[in-house]
Design an enzyme around this catalytic site. Structure first.
Site, PDB file in Angstrom:
ATOM      1  N   LYS A  13      -7.959 -10.205  28.719  1.00 11.49           N
ATOM      2  CA  LYS A  13      -9.779  -9.330  29.303  1.00 11.49           C
ATOM      3  C   LYS A  13      -9.857  -9.458  27.909  1.00 11.49           C
ATOM      4  O   LYS A  13      -9.119  -9.012  26.473  1.00 11.49           O
ATOM      5  CB  LYS A  13      -9.346  -8.211  29.779  1.00 11.49           C
ATOM      6  CG  LYS A  13      -7.685  -7.680  29.988  1.00 11.49           C
ATOM      7  CD  LYS A  13      -8.805  -6.030  28.346  1.00 11.49           C
ATOM      8  CE  LYS A  13      -7.450  -5.345  27.933  1.00 11.49           C
ATOM      9  NZ  LYS A  13      -7.125  -4.736  26.475  1.00 11.49           N
ATOM     10  N   ALA A 107       1.880  -9.795  23.205  1.00 12.85           N
ATOM     11  CA  ALA A 107       1.067  -8.618  22.622  1.00 12.85           C
ATOM     12  C   ALA A 107       0.100  -8.547  21.832  1.00 12.85           C
ATOM     13  O   ALA A 107      -0.006  -8.722  20.277  1.00 12.85           O
ATOM     14  CB  ALA A 107       2.942  -7.999  21.535  1.00 12.85           C
ATOM     15  N   GLY A 108      -1.032  -8.985  22.414  1.00 15.78           N
ATOM     16  CA  GLY A 108      -2.236 -10.040  21.536  1.00 15.78           C
ATOM     17  C   GLY A 108      -3.895  -8.614  21.736  1.00 15.78           C
ATOM     18  O   GLY A 108      -4.456  -8.801  20.735  1.00 15.78           O
ATOM     19  N   GLY A 113       0.427  -9.170  29.760  1.00 20.18           N
ATOM     20  CA  GLY A 113       1.452  -9.065  30.054  1.00 20.18           C
ATOM     21  C   GLY A 113       0.719  -8.028  31.679  1.00 20.18           C
ATOM     22  O   GLY A 113       1.279  -7.891  32.786  1.00 20.18           O
ATOM     23  N   SER A 114      -0.104  -7.688  32.006  1.00 19.51           N
ATOM     24  CA  SER A 114      -0.964  -7.092  32.924  1.00 19.51           C
ATOM     25  C   SER A 114      -1.494  -7.810  33.892  1.00 19.51           C
ATOM     26  O   SER A 114      -1.139  -7.626  35.535  1.00 19.51           O
ATOM     27  CB  SER A 114      -2.030  -6.075  31.728  1.00 19.51           C
ATOM     28  OG  SER A 114      -1.564  -5.171  32.030  1.00 19.51           O
ATOM     29  N   ASP A 147      -3.857  -1.200  32.454  1.00 20.26           N
ATOM     30  CA  ASP A 147      -4.399  -2.358  32.389  1.00 20.26           C
ATOM     31  C   ASP A 147      -4.877  -3.406  34.166  1.00 20.26           C
ATOM     32  O   ASP A 147      -5.279  -4.558  34.070  1.00 20.26           O
ATOM     33  CB  ASP A 147      -4.424  -3.525  31.469  1.00 20.26           C
ATOM     34  CG  ASP A 147      -5.082  -3.538  29.968  1.00 20.26           C
ATOM     35  OD1 ASP A 147      -5.457  -2.376  30.293  1.00 20.26           O
ATOM     36  OD2 ASP A 147      -5.093  -3.372  28.763  1.00 20.26           O
TER      37      ASP A 147
END
Length: 310
Positions: A13, A107-108, A113-114, A147
């Site tokens: 997203k 980690a962007g 991860g969500s 998220d």
């Protein structure tokens, strides 16, 4: 009867608008966010195990995993946590081999991860035939991260509360973006902590609504108008932790992007462009003159969905 193999995807997203309130007593922050899901997806392949075990593996050619040997494949991974939460909630004793293909920068600031967690919930719900509906999966997902419900939903949505109070926007109007992933990640809690330090002593209000101009521009697919109203309160904190992002943002706009913004907590940069042709022009400029790796995406994109079940 359980399935033998299921593949599911879920989107990353971009936050077109992201206002952040002061920290609450529980450490979370109230936000007002406008999410759009993009055509860059995570994939989970779930294969049935009857011994009740959960085993994770990583696609070795995942383009955004720079250090695969140190990629966590245990209980700390959201894929494991999502599968385990679904098992505990439904009481199933089945297990799964869960193979992860990562495409969203780690980690962007794009919710990779969500998306993993959302795809896992959808895949395992089908694999184990636990028959939870999307609303129930969304409630479970919210326990894993703010998220996750949006990654299940996809499309475009207003997010309030800690981002989990979602109101979908019924739009198919397409926007085009170019992403510049970084070779490093930024911890979301660290970025929020920096924001709180930068705001120390300031009177920060809890955000209650989205700027209507952002919604109007997105719904109309008016890229020049949208470029004028994009906003992200986490930008100052991300730039404080990674000052080079400011330089890259300026280079991107110099290459013709309508607007370059930090995506979420960063360090991925999201470049708004007019259309697919404009995306190619900006990508060529950045690649030829600066040597920057880029990814072109469109929005909105579908939420978590099954692409194979057998």
């Amino acid at each position: 009867m359980a399935q033998q193999r299921v593949i599911a995807t879920a989107p990353g997203k971009i936050n077109c608008y992201f206002r952040v309130g002061p920290p609450r007593e529980d450490g979370y922050h109230e936000v007002a966010s406008l999410y759009v899901a993009v055509s860059l997806t995570e994939q989970i392949e779930a294969t049935l195990r009857t011994d009740g075990e959960l085993q994770l593996s990583l696609e070795p050619d995942s383009p955004v995993v720079h250090d695969p040997e140190n990629f966590p494949l245990g209980e700390g991974n959201l894929v494991y946590q999502a599968a385990q939460l679904l098992r505990e909630h439904t009481g199933t004793t089945l297990g799964a081999d869960l193979h992860i293909t990562k495409r969203v920068p780690i980690a962007g600031g794009m919710g990779g991860g969500s998306a993993d967690a959302a795809a896992t919930l959808v895949a395992c719900n089908e694999l184990w035939q636990t028959h939870l509906d999307r609303e129930e999966l969304g409630r479970l997902g919210a326990r894993l991260g703010a998220d996750v419900p949006f990654a299940l939903m996809g499309g475009a949505a207003i997010g309030l509360g800690i981002g989990d109070q979602l109101a979908p926007l019924l739009t198919r109007a397409k926007t085009h973006w170019v992403l510049i992933p970084a070779s490093y990640g930024l911890s979301t809690p660290r970025v929020y902590g920096m924001l709180d330090r930068l705001r120390s002593g300031m009177d920060i209000e809890v955000p209650k609504e989205i700027d209507p101009a952002v919604i109007e521009a997105l719904m109309a697919s008016d890229a020049p108008a949208l470029a004028q109203v994009l906003a992200n309160d986490l930008t100052q904190a991300s730039l404080a932790l990674a000052p080079e992002l400011g330089t890259m943002r300026d280079l991107a706009e110099g290459a013709g992007a309508l607007r370059a913004m930090v995506s979420g907590s960063g360090p991925t940069l999201a470049l708004l462009v007019r259309d697919g042709e404009h995306a190619e022009e900006v990508m060529a400029q950045l690649g030829d003159e600066v040597g920057v790796a880029t990814i072109d995406v469109t929005a909105p994109a579908a939420g978590a969905r099954i692409t194979l079940s057998e």
